[in-house]
Design a protein around this motif. Structure first.
Motif, PDB file in Angstrom:
ATOM      1  N   LYS A  29       0.827  -1.210   0.000  1.00 13.41           N
ATOM      2  CA  LYS A  29       0.000   0.000   0.000  1.00 13.41           C
ATOM      3  C   LYS A  29       0.860   1.259   0.000  1.00 13.41           C
ATOM      4  N   SER A  30       1.931   1.216   0.762  1.00 11.43           N
ATOM      5  CA  SER A  30       2.825   2.366   0.807  1.00 11.43           C
ATOM      6  C   SER A  30       3.444   2.630  -0.563  1.00 11.43           C
ATOM      7  N   THR A  31       3.918   1.574  -1.187  1.00 10.52           N
ATOM      8  CA  THR A  31       4.532   1.698  -2.502  1.00 10.52           C
ATOM      9  C   THR A  31       3.549   2.260  -3.521  1.00 10.52           C
ATOM     10  N   LEU A  32       2.312   1.820  -3.435  1.00 11.03           N
ATOM     11  CA  LEU A  32       1.291   2.264  -4.384  1.00 11.03           C
ATOM     12  C   LEU A  32       0.612   3.567  -3.955  1.00 11.03           C
ATOM     13  N   GLY A  33       0.937   4.054  -2.747  1.00 11.85           N
ATOM     14  CA  GLY A  33       0.333   5.295  -2.266  1.00 11.85           C
ATOM     15  C   GLY A  33      -1.118   5.141  -1.849  1.00 11.85           C
ATOM     16  N   ILE A  34      -1.519   3.933  -1.482  1.00 11.67           N
ATOM     17  CA  ILE A  34      -2.906   3.655  -1.098  1.00 11.67           C
ATOM     18  C   ILE A  34      -3.119   4.034   0.364  1.00 11.67           C
ATOM     19  N   THR A  35      -4.236   4.673   0.649  1.00 11.32           N
ATOM     20  CA  THR A  35      -4.578   5.082   2.004  1.00 11.32           C
ATOM     21  C   THR A  35      -4.804   3.856   2.878  1.00 11.32           C
ATOM     22  N   PRO A  36      -4.184   3.824   4.061  1.00  9.31           N
ATOM     23  CA  PRO A  36      -4.432   2.702   4.969  1.00  9.31           C
ATOM     24  C   PRO A  36      -5.830   2.798   5.565  1.00  9.31           C
ATOM     25  N   THR A  37      -6.354   1.661   5.984  1.00  4.91           N
ATOM     26  CA  THR A  37      -7.622   1.673   6.715  1.00  4.91           C
ATOM     27  C   THR A  37      -7.378   2.355   8.050  1.00  4.91           C
ATOM     28  N   THR A  38      -8.429   2.775   8.700  1.00  7.21           N
ATOM     29  CA  THR A  38      -8.290   3.384  10.021  1.00  7.21           C
ATOM     30  C   THR A  38      -7.659   2.395  10.991  1.00  7.21           C
ATOM     31  N   ALA A  39      -8.084   1.141  10.944  1.00  7.25           N
ATOM     32  CA  ALA A  39      -7.522   0.125  11.845  1.00  7.25           C
ATOM     33  C   ALA A  39      -6.028  -0.062  11.604  1.00  7.25           C
ATOM     34  N   ASP A  40      -5.622  -0.147  10.339  1.00  8.70           N
ATOM     35  CA  ASP A  40      -4.199  -0.291  10.022  1.00  8.70           C
ATOM     36  C   ASP A  40      -3.410   0.937  10.464  1.00  8.70           C
ATOM     37  N   PHE A  41      -3.958   2.114  10.218  1.00 11.24           N
ATOM     38  CA  PHE A  41      -3.274   3.343  10.595  1.00 11.24           C
ATOM     39  C   PHE A  41      -3.049   3.400  12.106  1.00 11.24           C
ATOM     40  N   VAL A  42      -4.093   3.150  12.873  1.00  2.94           N
ATOM     41  CA  VAL A  42      -3.987   3.215  14.334  1.00  2.94           C
ATOM     42  C   VAL A  42      -2.985   2.174  14.838  1.00  2.94           C
ATOM     43  N   LYS A  43      -3.079   0.969  14.301  1.00  2.00           N
ATOM     44  CA  LYS A  43      -2.167  -0.098  14.736  1.00  2.00           C
ATOM     45  C   LYS A  43      -0.715   0.279  14.447  1.00  2.00           C
ATOM     46  N   LEU A  44      -0.435   0.706  13.228  1.00  2.33           N
ATOM     47  CA  LEU A  44       0.938   1.033  12.858  1.00  2.33           C
ATOM     48  C   LEU A  44       1.456   2.281  13.572  1.00  2.33           C
ATOM     49  N   ALA A  45       0.602   3.270  13.763  1.00  2.00           N
ATOM     50  CA  ALA A  45       1.021   4.477  14.482  1.00  2.00           C
ATOM     51  C   ALA A  45       1.369   4.128  15.928  1.00  2.00           C
TER      52      ALA A  45
END
Length: 182
Positions: A29-45
């Motif tokens: 997703k990062s490579t393609l510039g795709i927005t993460p889901t809210t769950a993925d964003f919160v988890k990774l942050a």
């Protein structure tokens, strides 16, 4: 090979929740510039904050003077963002569970750091800081641009300048280490 690719695509399309997590975890997703889901964003942050705090504490024990100063800033800044994220989740603003332990990738990185000392520790620590903060900037940029939770999206945008500064600081730390070694 074409059948394998089609099969993988079918599985990913059939399980969108799984596909999103796998895509973010693998960096697709990062490579393609795709927005993460809210769950993925919160988890990774949250995991990024925990790693920065824990590796920073280790750097304060084992690092050189410059690394200790850098680590002090990382600990302070990432505790602040961690507290802000937890407050949004506990206040009901963000209905996503915030992880409280590192994932296996970050546990492995921290374990490796714990096994090192001196120049070996310094080299690995700085590598993690540069790459980790670049990844964090990408994650926050993508969510700030296209995230689906307005308050979290706003927070991501407001946090970006600090993360960009962390990248600059980490790169300066890395440059200082390589001076005179060539």
């Amino acid at each position: 090979m074409r059948y394998l690719a089609a099969g993988v695509a079918l599985v990913l399309l059939a399980t969108p929740g799984l596909a999103q997590s796998i895509g973010e975890k693998t960096g697709v997703k990062s490579t393609l510039g795709i927005t993460p889901t809210t769950a993925d964003f919160v988890k990774l942050a949250a995991i990024t904050d925990m790693f920065e705090i824990q590796s920073g504490e280790l750097a304060q024990e084992r690092g050189n003077a410059a690394e200790k100063r850098f680590a002090e800033t990382m600990i302070s800044d990432h505790k602040k963002t961690s507290d802000e994220l937890k407050a949004m989740a506990s206040g009901g603003d963000v209905k996503v569970e915030v992880p409280t332990v590192l994932d296996s990738v970050h546990q492995s990185k921290l374990a490796k750091l714990k096994s090192l000392s001196g120049a070996d520790f310094s080299s690995r620590y700085v590598i993690h800081q540069v790459s980790g903060h670049k990844d964090a900037v990408s994650l926050f940029e993508r969510y700030a641009k296209g995230g689906d939770h307005p308050k979290l999206k706003d927070w991501a945008g407001k946090t970006l300048p600090v993360l960009r500064h962390h990248v600059e600081m980490a790169q300066e730390l890395a440059a200082g280490q390589t001076v005179g070694k060539r």
